[in-house]
Scaffold this motif. Sequence first.
Motif, PDB file in Angstrom:
ATOM      1  N   LEU A 271      71.606  92.544  47.610  1.00 32.64           N
ATOM      2  CA  LEU A 271      71.849  92.009  48.951  1.00 32.64           C
ATOM      3  C   LEU A 271      70.747  92.378  49.928  1.00 32.64           C
ATOM      4  CD1 LEU A 271      73.692  90.630  51.051  1.00 32.64           C
ATOM      5  CD2 LEU A 271      74.880  92.825  51.307  1.00 32.64           C
ATOM      6  N   GLU A 272      70.370  93.661  49.965  1.00 34.12           N
ATOM      7  CA  GLU A 272      69.362  94.090  50.934  1.00 34.12           C
ATOM      8  C   GLU A 272      68.011  93.453  50.652  1.00 34.12           C
ATOM      9  OE1 GLU A 272      68.484  98.248  53.152  1.00 34.12           O
ATOM     10  OE2 GLU A 272      68.123  98.265  50.993  1.00 34.12           O
ATOM     11  N   GLU A 273      67.659  93.314  49.375  1.00 34.93           N
ATOM     12  CA  GLU A 273      66.391  92.692  49.023  1.00 34.93           C
ATOM     13  C   GLU A 273      66.361  91.226  49.434  1.00 34.93           C
ATOM     14  OE1 GLU A 273      62.583  91.989  47.547  1.00 34.93           O
ATOM     15  OE2 GLU A 273      63.610  93.849  48.056  1.00 34.93           O
ATOM     16  N   LEU A 274      67.470  90.533  49.291  1.00 33.38           N
ATOM     17  CA  LEU A 274      67.523  89.113  49.619  1.00 33.38           C
ATOM     18  C   LEU A 274      67.629  88.854  51.119  1.00 33.38           C
ATOM     19  CD1 LEU A 274      69.870  87.896  46.744  1.00 33.38           C
ATOM     20  CD2 LEU A 274      67.438  87.398  46.996  1.00 33.38           C
ATOM     21  N   THR A 275      67.996  89.878  51.893  1.00 33.65           N
ATOM     22  CA  THR A 275      68.105  89.720  53.337  1.00 33.65           C
ATOM     23  C   THR A 275      66.722  89.778  53.975  1.00 33.65           C
ATOM     24  OG1 THR A 275      70.289  90.775  53.323  1.00 33.65           O
ATOM     25  CG2 THR A 275      69.161  90.640  55.438  1.00 33.65           C
ATOM     26  N   SER A 276      66.422  88.836  54.841  1.00 27.97           N
ATOM     27  CA  SER A 276      65.128  88.815  55.523  1.00 27.97           C
ATOM     28  C   SER A 276      64.938  90.082  56.339  1.00 27.97           C
ATOM     29  CB  SER A 276      65.043  87.593  56.444  1.00 27.97           C
ATOM     30  OG  SER A 276      63.916  87.675  57.303  1.00 27.97           O
ATOM     31  N   SER A 277      63.683  90.518  56.465  1.00 30.40           N
ATOM     32  CA  SER A 277      63.390  91.708  57.267  1.00 30.40           C
ATOM     33  C   SER A 277      63.752  91.510  58.735  1.00 30.40           C
ATOM     34  CB  SER A 277      61.911  92.066  57.139  1.00 30.40           C
ATOM     35  OG  SER A 277      61.085  90.989  57.577  1.00 30.40           O
ATOM     36  N   LYS A 278      63.965  90.279  59.152  1.00 29.36           N
ATOM     37  CA  LYS A 278      64.408  90.026  60.526  1.00 29.36           C
ATOM     38  C   LYS A 278      65.840  90.468  60.748  1.00 29.36           C
ATOM     39  CE  LYS A 278      63.654  85.627  60.460  1.00 29.36           C
ATOM     40  NZ  LYS A 278      63.580  84.213  60.923  1.00 29.36           N
ATOM     41  N   TRP A 279      66.632  90.540  59.672  1.00 28.77           N
ATOM     42  CA  TRP A 279      68.079  90.721  59.838  1.00 28.77           C
ATOM     43  C   TRP A 279      68.629  91.970  59.159  1.00 28.77           C
ATOM     44  CZ3 TRP A 279      68.320  87.621  63.540  1.00 28.77           C
ATOM     45  CH2 TRP A 279      67.746  86.345  63.506  1.00 28.77           C
ATOM     46  N   ILE A 280      67.782  92.786  58.509  1.00 27.97           N
ATOM     47  CA  ILE A 280      68.310  94.003  57.894  1.00 27.97           C
ATOM     48  C   ILE A 280      68.777  94.967  58.985  1.00 27.97           C
ATOM     49  CG2 ILE A 280      66.955  93.811  55.777  1.00 27.97           C
ATOM     50  CD1 ILE A 280      64.932  95.730  56.957  1.00 27.97           C
ATOM     51  N   SER A 281      69.683  95.881  58.618  1.00 26.65           N
ATOM     52  CA  SER A 281      70.342  96.745  59.603  1.00 26.65           C
ATOM     53  C   SER A 281      69.431  97.838  60.135  1.00 26.65           C
ATOM     54  CB  SER A 281      71.594  97.382  58.996  1.00 26.65           C
ATOM     55  OG  SER A 281      72.517  96.390  58.577  1.00 26.65           O
ATOM     56  N   THR A 282      68.419  98.234  59.375  1.00 27.28           N
ATOM     57  CA  THR A 282      67.510  99.305  59.785  1.00 27.28           C
ATOM     58  C   THR A 282      66.078  98.775  59.840  1.00 27.28           C
ATOM     59  OG1 THR A 282      67.365 100.012  57.474  1.00 27.28           O
ATOM     60  CG2 THR A 282      68.981 101.133  58.866  1.00 27.28           C
ATOM     61  N   ILE A 283      65.172  99.610  60.326  1.00 26.63           N
ATOM     62  CA  ILE A 283      63.781  99.169  60.458  1.00 26.63           C
ATOM     63  C   ILE A 283      63.176  98.848  59.098  1.00 26.63           C
ATOM     64  CG2 ILE A 283      61.466  99.866  61.189  1.00 26.63           C
ATOM     65  CD1 ILE A 283      62.754 101.518  63.379  1.00 26.63           C
ATOM     66  N   GLU A 284      63.488  99.665  58.111  1.00 27.55           N
ATOM     67  CA  GLU A 284      62.961  99.483  56.766  1.00 27.55           C
ATOM     68  C   GLU A 284      64.100  99.291  55.780  1.00 27.55           C
ATOM     69  OE1 GLU A 284      59.819  99.320  56.356  1.00 27.55           O
ATOM     70  OE2 GLU A 284      58.857 100.509  57.940  1.00 27.55           O
ATOM     71  N   ARG A 285      63.814  98.659  54.657  1.00 25.33           N
ATOM     72  CA  ARG A 285      64.760  98.661  53.554  1.00 25.33           C
ATOM     73  C   ARG A 285      64.795 100.053  52.922  1.00 25.33           C
ATOM     74  NH1 ARG A 285      62.330  93.540  53.131  1.00 25.33           N
ATOM     75  NH2 ARG A 285      63.843  91.820  53.275  1.00 25.33           N
ATOM     76  N   THR A 286      65.909 100.363  52.275  1.00 26.50           N
ATOM     77  CA  THR A 286      66.037 101.666  51.652  1.00 26.50           C
ATOM     78  C   THR A 286      65.049 101.813  50.495  1.00 26.50           C
ATOM     79  OG1 THR A 286      67.746 100.861  50.153  1.00 26.50           O
ATOM     80  CG2 THR A 286      68.480 101.785  52.244  1.00 26.50           C
ATOM     81  N   ILE A 287      64.744 103.057  50.146  1.00 28.49           N
ATOM     82  CA  ILE A 287      63.818 103.331  49.051  1.00 28.49           C
ATOM     83  C   ILE A 287      64.352 102.777  47.741  1.00 28.49           C
ATOM     84  CG2 ILE A 287      62.755 105.171  47.684  1.00 28.49           C
ATOM     85  CD1 ILE A 287      62.609 106.821  50.234  1.00 28.49           C
ATOM     86  N   ALA A 288      65.663 102.857  47.547  1.00 28.49           N
ATOM     87  CA  ALA A 288      66.257 102.363  46.303  1.00 28.49           C
ATOM     88  C   ALA A 288      65.976 100.884  46.104  1.00 28.49           C
ATOM     89  CB  ALA A 288      67.769 102.614  46.311  1.00 28.49           C
ATOM     90  N   THR A 289      65.933 100.125  47.194  1.00 30.19           N
ATOM     91  CA  THR A 289      65.672  98.685  47.109  1.00 30.19           C
ATOM     92  C   THR A 289      64.187  98.384  47.029  1.00 30.19           C
ATOM     93  OG1 THR A 289      67.702  98.097  48.294  1.00 30.19           O
ATOM     94  CG2 THR A 289      65.918  96.492  48.326  1.00 30.19           C
ATOM     95  N   SER A 290      63.402  98.967  47.931  1.00 27.51           N
ATOM     96  CA  SER A 290      61.989  98.585  48.043  1.00 27.51           C
ATOM     97  C   SER A 290      61.123  99.160  46.934  1.00 27.51           C
ATOM     98  CB  SER A 290      61.440  99.034  49.404  1.00 27.51           C
ATOM     99  OG  SER A 290      61.534 100.446  49.541  1.00 27.51           O
ATOM    100  N   ASP A 291      61.496 100.327  46.403  1.00 24.09           N
ATOM    101  CA  ASP A 291      60.614 101.009  45.457  1.00 24.09           C
ATOM    102  C   ASP A 291      61.148 101.082  44.034  1.00 24.09           C
ATOM    103  OD1 ASP A 291      58.629 101.701  47.416  1.00 24.09           O
ATOM    104  OD2 ASP A 291      60.020 103.206  48.174  1.00 24.09           O
ATOM    105  N   PHE A 292      62.450 100.906  43.847  1.00 22.93           N
ATOM    106  CA  PHE A 292      63.004 101.095  42.515  1.00 22.93           C
ATOM    107  C   PHE A 292      63.685  99.843  41.951  1.00 22.93           C
ATOM    108  CE2 PHE A 292      62.817 105.347  44.365  1.00 22.93           C
ATOM    109  CZ  PHE A 292      62.093 106.011  43.397  1.00 22.93           C
ATOM    110  N   GLY A 293      63.684  98.759  42.682  1.00 20.00           N
ATOM    111  CA  GLY A 293      64.189  97.509  42.132  1.00 20.00           C
ATOM    112  C   GLY A 293      63.133  96.859  41.254  1.00 20.00           C
ATOM    113  N   ILE A 294      63.470  96.527  40.011  1.00 18.91           N
ATOM    114  CA  ILE A 294      62.449  95.988  39.098  1.00 18.91           C
ATOM    115  C   ILE A 294      62.058  94.564  39.464  1.00 18.91           C
ATOM    116  CG2 ILE A 294      63.207  97.461  37.203  1.00 18.91           C
ATOM    117  CD1 ILE A 294      64.529  94.980  35.948  1.00 18.91           C
TER     118      ILE A 294
END
Length: 286
Positions: A140-163
Amino acid sequence: MRLKQFLVCATSAIAVTSLSSVAFAGAVTSKEEIAISTTGGGIKIKSDNGNEFSIGGRIMYDYDSYDGAYNADVDGDSGSESEFRRTRLNVKGTSGKNWAYKLTVDIDEGDAEVDTGYIKYQGFENVDLVLGRLKAPAGLEELTSSKWISTIERTIATSDFGILSGKPDFQAQAQAHFGNFFGQLALIDEGNEDADTKDSYSWALRAGMHFPFGEDNHFLHAAASYADRDFGDEGTIGFETEGAVHALPGDIKVQDDADFEVDDADQFGVELAYVNGPFSAQGELW
């Protein structure tokens, strides 16, 4: 490379055709109605013959101040960094009732690169077919545009560890909607070859439900996903994080590269989100 060039040319051709059709209808046929709007940013043109065209853009600028572990190379002293995270132009629209398209171009120091570009066929009742460069259905977080995510950055689990984080160069995707339920299936061209010169492909599947509670902006979302990624012969997978601070200089890392040789990898995920007016909560498990 040929696939990406084909995608850009095809998307541009549909966009030009759609815009030309809108302009032609307004200039020649008095019965056609054209609406032009700037609400919400950008310019949107719509005619009642089923053609829509919009053009817009986005500029995102980051400034970060950091110390401690983020600046360990200089004993944790305070530092700062700034950058244009995105300078983006996009065109999107529909051509008739059955076709839609989107092309997004990022401009960085004078260089232009296709971020998103796809053609969508939506002539079936419950299924859309998409061909091009877009995010794979994984999280969900990966598919959500950076315009609409709840925090400034996506979590590390999503941005760095999603294959499958980011956007694969090219994929074919089917998107289905049946009432409150949805499903997505993608076949991804990895753009590299195995030792037997065959192309390597990955695939991803995501399914879930969107359950409204009868009020505007009040719903529950739940989904699960599975991805099987083929890295090709002598492939590697690496995990590197900047600690959820995008504007850090390239030589400052919370964790250095950690590359592992791998032929393929599987990843399972579940996601849950609840929204009630201005309140929202969500979580994912990989």
